[in-house]
Design a protein around this motif. Structure first.
Motif, PDB file in Angstrom:
ATOM      1  N   GLY A 101       8.209 -13.919  -9.421  1.00 53.20           N
ATOM      2  CA  GLY A 101       9.638 -14.007  -9.716  1.00 53.20           C
ATOM      3  C   GLY A 101       9.944 -14.315 -11.179  1.00 53.20           C
ATOM      4  O   GLY A 101      10.875 -15.061 -11.475  1.00 53.20           O
ATOM      5  N   TYR A 102       9.187 -13.737 -12.093  1.00 55.08           N
ATOM      6  CA  TYR A 102       9.393 -13.984 -13.520  1.00 55.08           C
ATOM      7  C   TYR A 102      10.565 -13.166 -14.057  1.00 55.08           C
ATOM      8  O   TYR A 102      10.772 -12.021 -13.662  1.00 55.08           O
ATOM      9  N   PHE A 103      11.311 -13.766 -14.982  1.00 53.54           N
ATOM     10  CA  PHE A 103      12.372 -13.080 -15.713  1.00 53.54           C
ATOM     11  C   PHE A 103      12.170 -13.325 -17.199  1.00 53.54           C
ATOM     12  O   PHE A 103      11.629 -14.356 -17.602  1.00 53.54           O
ATOM     13  N   SER A 104      12.636 -12.390 -18.015  1.00 53.01           N
ATOM     14  CA  SER A 104      12.578 -12.566 -19.462  1.00 53.01           C
ATOM     15  C   SER A 104      13.639 -13.583 -19.894  1.00 53.01           C
ATOM     16  O   SER A 104      14.475 -14.004 -19.096  1.00 53.01           O
ATOM     17  N   GLN A 105      13.596 -13.922 -21.161  1.00 50.17           N
ATOM     18  CA  GLN A 105      14.678 -14.700 -21.755  1.00 50.17           C
ATOM     19  C   GLN A 105      15.923 -13.816 -21.788  1.00 50.17           C
ATOM     20  O   GLN A 105      15.848 -12.615 -21.527  1.00 50.17           O
ATOM     21  N   LEU A 106      17.063 -14.394 -22.118  1.00 52.17           N
ATOM     22  CA  LEU A 106      18.261 -13.578 -22.305  1.00 52.17           C
ATOM     23  C   LEU A 106      18.011 -12.610 -23.461  1.00 52.17           C
ATOM     24  O   LEU A 106      17.547 -13.018 -24.521  1.00 52.17           O
ATOM     25  N   GLU A 107      18.280 -11.348 -23.235  1.00 57.36           N
ATOM     26  CA  GLU A 107      18.012 -10.317 -24.230  1.00 57.36           C
ATOM     27  C   GLU A 107      19.298  -9.974 -24.978  1.00 57.36           C
ATOM     28  O   GLU A 107      20.208  -9.358 -24.423  1.00 57.36           O
ATOM     29  N   PRO A 108      19.418 -10.376 -26.253  1.00 64.90           N
ATOM     30  CA  PRO A 108      20.665 -10.182 -26.995  1.00 64.90           C
ATOM     31  C   PRO A 108      21.061  -8.719 -27.160  1.00 64.90           C
ATOM     32  O   PRO A 108      22.252  -8.406 -27.216  1.00 64.90           O
ATOM     33  N   TYR A 109      20.086  -7.805 -27.198  1.00 66.60           N
ATOM     34  CA  TYR A 109      20.412  -6.389 -27.365  1.00 66.60           C
ATOM     35  C   TYR A 109      20.713  -5.701 -26.028  1.00 66.60           C
ATOM     36  O   TYR A 109      20.931  -4.498 -25.987  1.00 66.60           O
ATOM     37  N   LEU A 110      20.713  -6.471 -24.967  1.00 66.98           N
ATOM     38  CA  LEU A 110      21.074  -5.958 -23.637  1.00 66.98           C
ATOM     39  C   LEU A 110      22.230  -6.769 -23.069  1.00 66.98           C
ATOM     40  O   LEU A 110      22.270  -7.067 -21.869  1.00 66.98           O
ATOM     41  N   ASN A 111      23.146  -7.158 -23.935  1.00 63.69           N
ATOM     42  CA  ASN A 111      24.303  -7.973 -23.526  1.00 63.69           C
ATOM     43  C   ASN A 111      23.876  -9.249 -22.811  1.00 63.69           C
ATOM     44  O   ASN A 111      24.481  -9.655 -21.829  1.00 63.69           O
ATOM     45  N   HIS A 139       0.803  -1.219   0.000  1.00 61.06           N
ATOM     46  CA  HIS A 139       0.000   0.000   0.000  1.00 61.06           C
ATOM     47  C   HIS A 139       0.839   1.275   0.000  1.00 61.06           C
ATOM     48  O   HIS A 139       0.292   2.370   0.099  1.00 61.06           O
ATOM     49  N   ILE A 140       2.150   1.127  -0.090  1.00 65.49           N
ATOM     50  CA  ILE A 140       3.048   2.286  -0.160  1.00 65.49           C
ATOM     51  C   ILE A 140       3.761   2.225  -1.505  1.00 65.49           C
ATOM     52  O   ILE A 140       4.636   1.375  -1.709  1.00 65.49           O
ATOM     53  N   PRO A 141       3.386   3.085  -2.462  1.00 56.43           N
ATOM     54  CA  PRO A 141       3.904   2.964  -3.823  1.00 56.43           C
ATOM     55  C   PRO A 141       5.429   2.858  -3.925  1.00 56.43           C
ATOM     56  O   PRO A 141       5.940   2.058  -4.689  1.00 56.43           O
ATOM     57  N   LEU A 142       6.167   3.621  -3.174  1.00 57.25           N
ATOM     58  CA  LEU A 142       7.622   3.571  -3.291  1.00 57.25           C
ATOM     59  C   LEU A 142       8.228   2.298  -2.708  1.00 57.25           C
ATOM     60  O   LEU A 142       9.387   1.996  -2.967  1.00 57.25           O
ATOM     61  N   ASP A 143       7.461   1.554  -1.932  1.00 55.17           N
ATOM     62  CA  ASP A 143       7.967   0.315  -1.338  1.00 55.17           C
ATOM     63  C   ASP A 143       7.725  -0.903  -2.220  1.00 55.17           C
ATOM     64  O   ASP A 143       8.085  -2.008  -1.844  1.00 55.17           O
ATOM     65  N   CYS A 144       7.121  -0.729  -3.396  1.00 58.71           N
ATOM     66  CA  CYS A 144       6.800  -1.894  -4.221  1.00 58.71           C
ATOM     67  C   CYS A 144       8.054  -2.663  -4.628  1.00 58.71           C
ATOM     68  O   CYS A 144       8.003  -3.874  -4.802  1.00 58.71           O
ATOM     69  N   THR A 145       9.195  -1.989  -4.728  1.00 59.19           N
ATOM     70  CA  THR A 145      10.423  -2.707  -5.110  1.00 59.19           C
ATOM     71  C   THR A 145      10.893  -3.651  -4.008  1.00 59.19           C
ATOM     72  O   THR A 145      11.598  -4.608  -4.290  1.00 59.19           O
ATOM     73  N   THR A 146      10.487  -3.404  -2.766  1.00 63.83           N
ATOM     74  CA  THR A 146      10.883  -4.303  -1.675  1.00 63.83           C
ATOM     75  C   THR A 146      10.114  -5.621  -1.731  1.00 63.83           C
ATOM     76  O   THR A 146      10.469  -6.566  -1.035  1.00 63.83           O
ATOM     77  N   LEU A 147       9.087  -5.690  -2.570  1.00 65.08           N
ATOM     78  CA  LEU A 147       8.270  -6.904  -2.682  1.00 65.08           C
ATOM     79  C   LEU A 147       8.813  -7.880  -3.723  1.00 65.08           C
ATOM     80  O   LEU A 147       8.367  -9.020  -3.786  1.00 65.08           O
ATOM     81  N   LEU A 148       9.757  -7.424  -4.542  1.00 63.40           N
ATOM     82  CA  LEU A 148      10.307  -8.277  -5.593  1.00 63.40           C
ATOM     83  C   LEU A 148      10.987  -9.494  -4.983  1.00 63.40           C
ATOM     84  O   LEU A 148      11.784  -9.384  -4.062  1.00 63.40           O
ATOM     85  N   GLY A 149      10.620 -10.665  -5.476  1.00 63.07           N
ATOM     86  CA  GLY A 149      11.222 -11.898  -4.984  1.00 63.07           C
ATOM     87  C   GLY A 149      10.650 -12.399  -3.668  1.00 63.07           C
ATOM     88  O   GLY A 149      11.184 -13.326  -3.078  1.00 63.07           O
ATOM     89  N   THR A 150       9.559 -11.805  -3.196  1.00 62.70           N
ATOM     90  CA  THR A 150       8.942 -12.261  -1.947  1.00 62.70           C
ATOM     91  C   THR A 150       7.774 -13.198  -2.270  1.00 62.70           C
ATOM     92  O   THR A 150       7.521 -13.514  -3.430  1.00 62.70           O
TER      93      THR A 150
END
Length: 91
Positions: A61-71, A45-56
């Motif tokens: 916990g989704y990730f993209s495939q390896l991105e060739p244009y991003l090394n 409920h605190i917009p700036l704290d949403c990054t603390t929820l990643l991986g909880t």
């Protein structure tokens, strides 16, 4: 045994809207399924704290495939495992 006319998977923004629209007909039964819990974590409920929820426990916990244009880096993809889905986590 209970039977439903419709089963909606995911109680994110779209799933809730679809389930709500389907139940406008009082003779229609809908089962709305969500893998996550209610959005009771204070950080949700605190917009700036949403990054603390990643991986909880409220994030898939989704990730993209390896991105060739991003090394060949992978991009983290927010996926809310909570009532309200990703919309609850990124207000």
């Amino acid at each position: 045994m209970t039977y439903y006319d419709y089963i909606v998977i995911g109680a994110g923004s779209a799933g809730c809207v679809v389930a709500n629209r389907l139940t406008e007909d009082p003779d229609t039964t809908v089962l709305l399924l969500e893998a996550g819990n209610p959005d009771t974590k204070p950080e949700i409920h605190i917009p700036l704290d949403c990054t603390t929820l990643l991986g909880t426990e409220v994030d898939w916990g989704y990730f993209s495939q390896l991105e060739p244009y991003l090394n060949n880096h992978q991009i983290f993809c927010l996926g809310g495992k909570v009532l309200g889905g990703s919309s609850s986590m990124a207000r």
